[in-house]
Design an enzyme around this catalytic site. Structure first.
Site, PDB file in Angstrom:
ATOM      1  CE  LYS A 213     -15.627 -34.281  35.118  1.00 24.47           C
ATOM      2  NZ  LYS A 213     -16.026 -35.124  36.272  1.00 24.47           N
TER       3      LYS A 213
ATOM      4  CE  LYS B 154     -16.293 -39.089  32.723  1.00 26.31           C
ATOM      5  NZ  LYS B 154     -16.681 -39.551  34.061  1.00 26.31           N
TER       6      LYS B 154
HETATM    7  N1  C2G Z   1     -16.501 -45.163  40.096  1.00 26.11           N
HETATM    8  C1  C2G Z   1     -16.319 -46.421  40.665  1.00 26.11           C
HETATM    9  N2  C2G Z   1     -16.545 -47.523  39.914  1.00 26.11           N
HETATM   10  C2  C2G Z   1     -16.959 -47.425  38.625  1.00 26.11           C
HETATM   11  C3  C2G Z   1     -17.158 -46.153  38.049  1.00 26.11           C
HETATM   12  C4  C2G Z   1     -16.920 -45.020  38.811  1.00 26.11           C
HETATM   13  O1  C2G Z   1     -15.945 -46.525  41.853  1.00 26.11           O
HETATM   14  N3  C2G Z   1     -17.165 -48.565  37.913  1.00 26.11           N
HETATM   15  C5  C2G Z   1     -16.228 -43.981  40.921  1.00 26.11           C
HETATM   16  C6  C2G Z   1     -15.100 -43.127  40.357  1.00 26.11           C
HETATM   17  O2  C2G Z   1     -13.849 -43.647  40.765  1.00 26.11           O
HETATM   18  C7  C2G Z   1     -15.398 -41.767  40.995  1.00 26.11           C
HETATM   19  C8  C2G Z   1     -16.940 -41.780  41.106  1.00 26.11           C
HETATM   20  O3  C2G Z   1     -17.355 -43.151  40.955  1.00 26.11           O
HETATM   21  O4  C2G Z   1     -14.837 -41.717  42.312  1.00 26.11           O
HETATM   22  C9  C2G Z   1     -17.594 -40.935  40.030  1.00 26.11           C
HETATM   23  O5  C2G Z   1     -17.143 -41.407  38.783  1.00 26.11           O
HETATM   24  P1  C2G Z   1     -17.271 -40.403  37.521  1.00 26.11           P
HETATM   25  O6  C2G Z   1     -18.646 -39.872  37.466  1.00 26.11           O
HETATM   26  O7  C2G Z   1     -16.678 -41.089  36.336  1.00 26.11           O
HETATM   27  O8  C2G Z   1     -16.330 -39.226  38.015  1.00 26.11           O
HETATM   28  P2  C2G Z   1     -15.064 -38.600  37.247  1.00 26.11           P
HETATM   29  O9  C2G Z   1     -15.434 -38.238  35.864  1.00 26.11           O
HETATM   30  O10 C2G Z   1     -13.931 -39.485  37.505  1.00 26.11           O
HETATM   31  O11 C2G Z   1     -14.931 -37.201  38.015  1.00 26.11           O
HETATM   32  O12 C2G Z   1     -12.865 -33.748  40.453  1.00 26.11           O
HETATM   33  C10 C2G Z   1     -13.044 -35.141  40.316  1.00 26.11           C
HETATM   34  C11 C2G Z   1     -13.805 -35.473  39.054  1.00 26.11           C
HETATM   35  O13 C2G Z   1     -14.996 -34.726  38.960  1.00 26.11           O
HETATM   36  C12 C2G Z   1     -14.097 -36.969  39.048  1.00 26.11           C
END
Ligand code: C2G
Length: 128
Positions: free
Chosen positions: A44, A46
């Protein structure tokens, strides 16, 4: 027993994550979190500050998280939904529409993302 599943990296856990997880749990009775492995984070593009085991320990300490499973790839969601009998798939709406293909297996809900907070913002602040 309504079972909810969601996925993410959840690095440097913050109130945006908490808002998402709490609302996801409120949609059912049991919340499963597919936690991105360190290797999948690389896929990803990340890099998490905390490694998988550390992030898992933090998530498992939350009373509204019932089970944490590893997320190793983009393709595992359908088999996870079947294996864990998930009724609802939840993601923040930054993913709006991206997982609609799962609708043949379970309900798909996108919840509003919490504004002005992110792991990268926290890291930038701490790095000064
Ligand atoms: N999130 C949120 N508000 C934020 C930051 C994150 O609601 N300010 C939510 C994201 O939308 C996601 C969850 O928290 O639903 C986890 O965020 P991340 O750890 O950034 O996940 P991501 O990298 O988007 O991975 O297969 C799906 C992926 O693994 C999602």
């Amino acid at each position: 027993m309504k079972r909810v599943i969601t996925y993410g990296t959840f690095d440097v856990l913050h109130y945006g994550h908490i808002n998402l997880l709490k609302r996801a749990k409120a949609l059912g009775d049991y919340l499963i979190v597919g936690l991105s492995s360190d290797e999948f984070n690389a896929v990803k593009n990340k890099k998490s500050y905390y490694n998988y085991e550390q992030r898992k320990k933090i998530l498992e300490s939350l009373r509204f998280v019932d089970l944490v499973i590893p997320e190793d790839n983009w393709e595992q969601k359908v088999s996870d939904i079947k294996e864990f009998r998930a009724d609802i798939f939840v993601m923040g709406d930054d993913w709006e529409g991206k997982f609609d293909f799962l609708k043949e297996h379970c309900a798909v809900v996108y919840l509003s993302r919490t504004p002005d907070v992110s792991s990268s913002m926290t890291k930038e602040f701490l790095l000064g």
